[in-house]
Design a protein around this motif. Structure first.
Motif: not given
Length: 182
Positions: A94-95, A98-99, A101-102, A105, A111, A114, A130
């Motif tokens: 998940i981390a 998320s990176d 998607l940062c 996006p 996504r 995720l 999501e």
């Protein structure tokens, strides 16, 4: 210190500099600057080979090397995250996703992965959020559509089970009150 902390060519250049062989160090530095993508390709090939051999630990190690070498590549974060999820490292996956998607996006596949990770962790509401974001931007995304249907059907069935359980409890209470009145 990670085994991938420095590219091989850069480590060799530093070794040659320590030995005061400037010409050799210069050649290794040129290779380091020009050959960084070859090293990245090597880590990815090794990760693929380890994955095919069933060695997820070593595959993840190579993918982490790739991410460390190219932290600005969202694809690498997403690939690492997907592998972490499949290895059962849900929070790490998940981390990493998320990176990704940062950095991007609009990366719908990251996504989607995720959302799968959030579902695996038991966070259905976040997973549904999501998936909804994916479907707003890409209504034809088959994986997101199937996941949304699965998440919403579970929510409906759990609400139905809760409602049935509540009704059964009310019936038992009513029956108990009826028996007491006799």
């Amino acid at each position: 210190v990670q085994t991938c902390a420095l590219p091989i060519s850069l480590r060799s250049a530093l070794d040659h500099l320590r030995g005061q062989s400037v010409d050799d160090a210069s050649a290794w530095l040129r290779q380091s600057v020009g050959g960084a993508d070859h090293e990245l390709a090597g880590w990815l090939a090794e990760a693929r080979a380890f994955t095919e051999a069933g060695d997820s630990v070593r595959a993840l190690e190579r993918l982490r090397c790739a991410v460390a070498a190219r932290p600005g590549y969202p694809d690498l974060h997403a690939l690492l995250g997907a592998h972490e999820l499949r290895a059962g490292q849900i929070d790490d996956g998940i981390a990493s996703l998320s990176d990704a998607l940062c950095l991007n996006p609009d990366f719908h596949e990251a996504r989607y992965e995720l959302a799968l990770g959030l579902e695996a962790r038991g966070d259905r509401e976040a997973a549904l959020a999501e998936v909804t974001a994916i479907l707003l931007a890409s209504p034809g995304h088959l994986g997101a559509t199937a996941l949304r249907d699965r998440l919403t059907s579970r929510r409906r069935s759990s609400r139905s089970e809760e409602h049935t359980s509540e009704l059964q409890s009310q019936f038992r209470i009513s029956y108990a009150v009826f028996c007491l009145k006799k």
